[in-house]
Motif scaffolding. Structure first.
Motif, PDB file in Angstrom:
ATOM      1  N   GLY A 163       0.812  -1.209   0.000  1.00  0.00           N
ATOM      2  CA  GLY A 163       0.000   0.000   0.000  1.00  0.00           C
ATOM      3  C   GLY A 163       0.845   1.258   0.000  1.00  0.00           C
ATOM      4  O   GLY A 163       1.980   1.259   0.482  1.00  0.00           O
ATOM      5  N   ALA A 164       0.281   2.318  -0.539  1.00  0.00           N
ATOM      6  CA  ALA A 164       0.973   3.604  -0.599  1.00  0.00           C
ATOM      7  C   ALA A 164       0.600   4.464   0.602  1.00  0.00           C
ATOM      8  O   ALA A 164      -0.494   4.351   1.156  1.00  0.00           O
ATOM      9  N   THR A 165       1.518   5.298   1.012  1.00  0.00           N
ATOM     10  CA  THR A 165       1.269   6.286   2.056  1.00  0.00           C
ATOM     11  C   THR A 165       1.383   7.665   1.440  1.00  0.00           C
ATOM     12  O   THR A 165       2.419   8.011   0.873  1.00  0.00           O
ATOM     13  N   THR A 166       0.325   8.434   1.512  1.00  0.00           N
ATOM     14  CA  THR A 166       0.289   9.767   0.910  1.00  0.00           C
ATOM     15  C   THR A 166       0.117  10.811   1.997  1.00  0.00           C
ATOM     16  O   THR A 166      -0.793  10.709   2.830  1.00  0.00           O
ATOM     17  N   MET A 167       0.990  11.778   2.004  1.00  0.00           N
ATOM     18  CA  MET A 167       0.906  12.887   2.948  1.00  0.00           C
ATOM     19  C   MET A 167       0.869  14.176   2.131  1.00  0.00           C
ATOM     20  O   MET A 167       1.824  14.486   1.413  1.00  0.00           O
ATOM     21  N   SER A 168      -0.212  14.910   2.223  1.00  0.00           N
ATOM     22  CA  SER A 168      -0.354  16.113   1.407  1.00  0.00           C
ATOM     23  C   SER A 168      -1.110  17.175   2.185  1.00  0.00           C
ATOM     24  O   SER A 168      -1.874  16.872   3.102  1.00  0.00           O
ATOM     25  N   SER A 169      -0.873  18.418   1.798  1.00  0.00           N
ATOM     26  CA  SER A 169      -1.590  19.536   2.405  1.00  0.00           C
ATOM     27  C   SER A 169      -2.795  19.899   1.537  1.00  0.00           C
ATOM     28  O   SER A 169      -2.921  19.447   0.397  1.00  0.00           O
TER      29      SER A 169
ATOM     30  N   VAL B 293      -3.535  30.757  -0.944  1.00  0.00           N
ATOM     31  CA  VAL B 293      -2.335  29.919  -0.896  1.00  0.00           C
ATOM     32  C   VAL B 293      -2.696  28.531  -0.373  1.00  0.00           C
ATOM     33  O   VAL B 293      -3.445  28.396   0.599  1.00  0.00           O
ATOM     34  N   GLY B 294      -2.179  27.495  -1.013  1.00  0.00           N
ATOM     35  CA  GLY B 294      -2.375  26.138  -0.520  1.00  0.00           C
ATOM     36  C   GLY B 294      -1.667  25.918   0.795  1.00  0.00           C
ATOM     37  O   GLY B 294      -0.739  26.657   1.160  1.00  0.00           O
ATOM     38  N   GLY B 295      -2.085  24.905   1.508  1.00  0.00           N
ATOM     39  CA  GLY B 295      -1.495  24.620   2.808  1.00  0.00           C
ATOM     40  C   GLY B 295      -0.060  24.146   2.704  1.00  0.00           C
ATOM     41  O   GLY B 295       0.343  23.546   1.709  1.00  0.00           O
ATOM     42  N   SER B 296       0.708  24.411   3.734  1.00  0.00           N
ATOM     43  CA  SER B 296       2.100  23.987   3.795  1.00  0.00           C
ATOM     44  C   SER B 296       2.203  22.587   4.388  1.00  0.00           C
ATOM     45  O   SER B 296       1.318  22.136   5.115  1.00  0.00           O
ATOM     46  N   LEU B 297       3.292  21.924   4.083  1.00  0.00           N
ATOM     47  CA  LEU B 297       3.587  20.608   4.650  1.00  0.00           C
ATOM     48  C   LEU B 297       4.960  20.684   5.302  1.00  0.00           C
ATOM     49  O   LEU B 297       5.953  20.932   4.626  1.00  0.00           O
ATOM     50  N   THR B 298       4.996  20.517   6.600  1.00  0.00           N
ATOM     51  CA  THR B 298       6.232  20.646   7.362  1.00  0.00           C
ATOM     52  C   THR B 298       6.589  19.308   7.983  1.00  0.00           C
ATOM     53  O   THR B 298       5.770  18.697   8.667  1.00  0.00           O
ATOM     54  N   LEU B 299       7.804  18.857   7.719  1.00  0.00           N
ATOM     55  CA  LEU B 299       8.326  17.626   8.301  1.00  0.00           C
ATOM     56  C   LEU B 299       9.585  17.978   9.068  1.00  0.00           C
ATOM     57  O   LEU B 299      10.582  18.388   8.478  1.00  0.00           O
TER      58      LEU B 299
END
Length: 259
Positions: free
Chosen positions: A106-112, A119-125
């Motif tokens: 299975g795939a794991t998708t992390m998106s904002s 403005v689109g949401g930010s993704l912070t790791l």
């Protein structure tokens, strides 16, 4: 305390519905699910799992955690957080997709979130700070019997007249000492084979000048400026590596080649 519905001999089994009431001039009712603490032992466990499908072509049940939407305000927050510890290591938060014995994992998708007008949401790791060393962040492709997994890092596409997103790779600042190093390299070859290539190039231009490649070292305030060293590999049995530097070719009738 057991809350369950009966099994079905034919058709769907019974569902369990738990919902709070709507609020007309106030907030909607909340639902709180918590387990007990322990004076001497582990705290209670909260386990949420979807159903297993035993049919040949049936899919297992889905598990969804969704925050509430808002018509005119900010949408609700969905948080996945491990527990803190005052005297030992904090708990781990693990997000992983399912394995498969005969098909693809299975795939794991992390998106904002996207936005149609702003403005689109930010993704912070990021990793946690530490009194000694801060936590590390490791992103790597998986191991494969034929080929290893690919790691792709790219900036966003712009559909308007603006430039596409930039990609910045920078080391950390040392406020009282040296800054961190940045290393870009390919891995050594295994028992038999060649090492991977390292390609540094800019994109072609459909109109105007193409992008330049700039390589520079930092200035020194009380010491020497940083040097730049370009060297090729030696060979145990064969010719040493070649260094080739060439200017660009001009195809226009009156244009001069690069210097």
């Amino acid at each position: 305390l057991t809350l369950s519905t009966g099994a079905a001999s034919s058709g769907d089994s019974g569902a369990i519905l738990m919902s709070s009431g709507n609020g007309s001039t106030g907030s909607g009712g909340g639902i709180s699910l918590s387990v007990g603490s322990a004076d001497d032992g582990a705290g209670g466990i909260v386990s949420v799992s979807a159903g297993v499908a035993s049919g040949a072509s049936d899919a297992g049940g889905s598990a969804s955690v969704l925050s509430g939407s808002s018509d005119s305000g900010v949408g609700g927050e969905a948080k996945l957080e491990a527990g803190a510890s005052s005297s030992s290591t904090g708990g781990a938060a693990i997000v992983s997709a399912g394995a498969s014995s005969s098909g693809g994992g299975g795939a794991t998708t992390m998106s904002s979130g996207s936005s149609t007008s702003a403005v689109g949401g930010s993704l912070t790791l990021s990793s946690g700070s530490g009194g000694t060393s801060a936590g590390a962040v490791s992103v790597s492709g998986g191991t494969g019997g034929s080929a290893g997994g690919t790691l792709s890092l790219s900036g966003g596409i712009s559909t308007a007249t603006n430039a596409g997103g930039a990609v910045t790779v920078a080391s950390g600042v040392g406020t009282a000492t040296s800054s961190g190093a940045v290393t870009v390299k390919t891995a050594d070859a295994g028992i038999s084979g060649v090492s991977g290539d390292l390609t540094l190039s800019t994109g072609a231009a459909s109109s105007g000048d193409s992008g330049a490649i700039l390589m520079s070292s930092g200035n020194g305030s009380t010491g020497s400026g940083g040097g730049i060293s370009l060297s090729v590999g030696s060979a145990d049995d064969g010719a040493g590596g070649i260094v080739s530097v060439s200017a660009g070719v001009a195809s226009g009738a009156s244009d001069a080649g690069g210097s």
